[in-house]
Design an enzyme around this catalytic site. Structure first.
Site, PDB file in Angstrom:
ATOM      1  N   GLU A   1       0.726  -1.193   0.065  1.00 47.86           N
ATOM      2  CA  GLU A   1       0.213   0.015  -0.133  1.00 47.86           C
ATOM      3  C   GLU A   1       0.868   1.318  -0.070  1.00 47.86           C
ATOM      4  OE1 GLU A   1      -3.883  -1.629   2.199  1.00 47.86           O
ATOM      5  OE2 GLU A   1      -2.203  -1.284   3.271  1.00 47.86           O
TER       6      GLU A   1
ATOM      7  N   ASP B   1     -11.641  -6.891  -2.978  1.00 45.25           N
ATOM      8  CA  ASP B   1     -12.366  -8.173  -2.810  1.00 45.25           C
ATOM      9  C   ASP B   1     -13.807  -7.865  -2.539  1.00 45.25           C
ATOM     10  OD1 ASP B   1     -12.673  -8.709   0.178  1.00 45.25           O
ATOM     11  OD2 ASP B   1     -10.791  -7.984  -0.354  1.00 45.25           O
TER      12      ASP B   1
END
Ligand code: SAH
Length: 231
Positions: A13, A197
């Site tokens: 990230e 997801d």
């Protein structure tokens, strides 16, 4: 001059951020690495916390108390609850709650402890900057509640519970703890997540497949925001 903290939970990230910033100075502190840097004339400090609420609280606190950051932007990935959110889509948190905080045995609502709040709102002016950046770049930005807990959710039952209890649109494992820290220390904060997801049976596989691409989408947006933040 103000100092902007940019935080993620995992290396993936923050790597896209570290590739773009300049004058990086790395400091090891509290079993973690902090990267002071500049981007388009702004001073920033970048770190990933490691996964979950405790590590995220520790890192947010250090960014503020040790490095003197006076604004905090979180960038990362999340599981979608709202069916309008697809993999790669961006969502900003209006407010965040802890879905696994439970003293309901004493008659309290889910996510509540005495002297706390179920939901903590993010800074409106940072949200407004994000909306302007989205508009300028023709990007769709969803806004909603993000629910945080110390569990990777890969179950429609758990997802339905979080949806109906907190009206949450997305879920992850750090945001609400960062919100608690920033709210207590009076530091304006902002949470952006790109969907990796859908927190369902396929969540583990999707996460592995889309972590990198979604993390990059979020990081790039955050850097666009940094440009628009007043020094
Ligand atoms: N694959 C990693 C674990 C990832 S945990 C490993 O093995 O080390 C999931 C991370 O992404 C957390 O930081 C969380 O904030 C976010 N996230 C994405 N989808 C999630 C989901 N369905 N449930 C909870 N957190 C999710």
């Amino acid at each position: 001059m103000s100092k902007i903290a940019i935080m993620g939970a995992m290396p993936e990230e923050i790597e896209p951020l570290l590739e773009k910033v300049e004058n990086i100075k790395k400091t090891e502190y509290g079993k973690n690495s902090y990267y002071e840097a500049t981007y388009r004339g702004k001073n920033i400090v970048i770190a990933y916390s490691k996964i979950g609420k405790v590590f995220a609280s520790l890192t947010a606190t250090i960014l503020i108390e040790k490095f003197g950051c006076d604004r905090l932007l979180f960038s990362g990935v999340a599981g979608a609850i709202n069916p309008d959110l697809n993999i790669g889509d961006l969502i900003i948190a209006d407010a965040l709650c802890q879905h696994d905080l439970d003293i309901t045995a004493f008659g309290h609502p889910h996510g509540f402890v005495p002297e706390g709040e179920v939901c903590i709102a993010t800074d409106k002016s940072l949200r407004d900057i994000a909306k302007k950046v989205a508009e300028k770049n023709g990007l769709i930005l969803k806004e909603g509640i993000i629910a945080t807990g110390d569990q990777f959710v890969a179950s429609t039952d758990r997802k339905d519970f979080i949806s109906s209890t907190f009206q949450a649109d997305a879920l992850e494992m750090e945001g609400a703890s960062v919100a608690v820290v920033c709210d207590a220390l009076n530091v304006p904060f902002f949470v952006l997540r790109a969907i990796s997801d859908s927190a369902n049976d396929e969540a583990g596989m999707d996460f592995d497949a889309f972590l990198e691409s979604s993390a990059k989408i979020s990081a790039e947006f955050i850097l666009n925001m940094v440009e628009s933040i007043e020094p």
